[in-house]
Design a protein around this motif. Structure first.
Motif, PDB file in Angstrom:
ATOM      1  N   ALA A 101      41.977  35.858  35.068  1.00 23.36           N
ATOM      2  CA  ALA A 101      40.728  36.141  34.888  1.00 23.36           C
ATOM      3  C   ALA A 101      39.642  35.160  35.310  1.00 23.36           C
ATOM      4  N   ALA A 135      37.117  35.720  38.638  1.00 25.23           N
ATOM      5  CA  ALA A 135      35.624  35.358  38.466  1.00 25.23           C
ATOM      6  C   ALA A 135      35.319  34.294  39.589  1.00 25.23           C
ATOM      7  N   LEU A 157      34.834  36.882  42.767  1.00 20.33           N
ATOM      8  CA  LEU A 157      34.062  37.775  42.745  1.00 20.33           C
ATOM      9  C   LEU A 157      32.819  37.605  41.575  1.00 20.33           C
ATOM     10  N   PRO A 158      31.736  38.255  41.621  1.00 19.57           N
ATOM     11  CA  PRO A 158      30.729  38.018  40.939  1.00 19.57           C
ATOM     12  C   PRO A 158      30.562  38.550  39.468  1.00 19.57           C
ATOM     13  N   TYR A 159      31.975  38.065  38.735  1.00 17.68           N
ATOM     14  CA  TYR A 159      32.120  38.613  37.251  1.00 17.68           C
ATOM     15  C   TYR A 159      32.288  37.345  36.487  1.00 17.68           C
ATOM     16  N   ASP A 160      32.124  37.694  35.371  1.00 16.28           N
ATOM     17  CA  ASP A 160      32.381  36.447  34.260  1.00 16.28           C
ATOM     18  C   ASP A 160      33.942  36.620  33.829  1.00 16.28           C
ATOM     19  N   HIS A 212      34.949  36.646  31.194  1.00 13.50           N
ATOM     20  CA  HIS A 212      35.048  37.613  29.809  1.00 13.50           C
ATOM     21  C   HIS A 212      35.174  38.987  30.218  1.00 13.50           C
ATOM     22  N   THR A 213      34.539  39.472  31.575  1.00 15.57           N
ATOM     23  CA  THR A 213      34.499  40.766  32.108  1.00 15.57           C
ATOM     24  C   THR A 213      35.839  41.110  32.633  1.00 15.57           C
ATOM     25  N   ALA A 214      36.382  40.122  33.441  1.00 14.74           N
ATOM     26  CA  ALA A 214      37.714  40.233  34.112  1.00 14.74           C
ATOM     27  C   ALA A 214      38.923  40.343  33.096  1.00 14.74           C
ATOM     28  N   TRP A 271      40.356  43.747  32.499  1.00 11.02           N
ATOM     29  CA  TRP A 271      40.820  44.363  33.577  1.00 11.02           C
ATOM     30  C   TRP A 271      42.320  43.985  33.914  1.00 11.02           C
TER      31      TRP A 271
END
Length: 59
Positions: A4, A8, A11-14, A16-18, A21
């Motif tokens: 994760a 992050a 890519l422009p993701y935190d 916690h968001t990844a 997935w």
């Protein structure tokens, strides 16, 4: 570095968001990942209505 955190970093993701997935990918594979947004053009009804307003002459 966790998967994760690696995602992050690229890519422009935190992280916690990844994280969900990554978990979904581990269980379901690529099919479990979010689908990309549709790249289809707008429905014809919307654009034709807008074009009608633009091409009308003022009264």
């Amino acid at each position: 570095m966790t998967p994760a955190t690696q995602i992050a970093a690229v890519l422009p993701y935190d992280p916690h968001t990844a994280r969900p997935w990554v978990a979904r990918h581990d269980v379901e594979g690529v099919i479990g990942l979010p689908k990309p947004a549709s790249q289809r053009p707008a429905p014809a009804g919307r654009s034709s209505r807008a074009n009608g307003f633009v091409s009308c002459s003022p009264r």
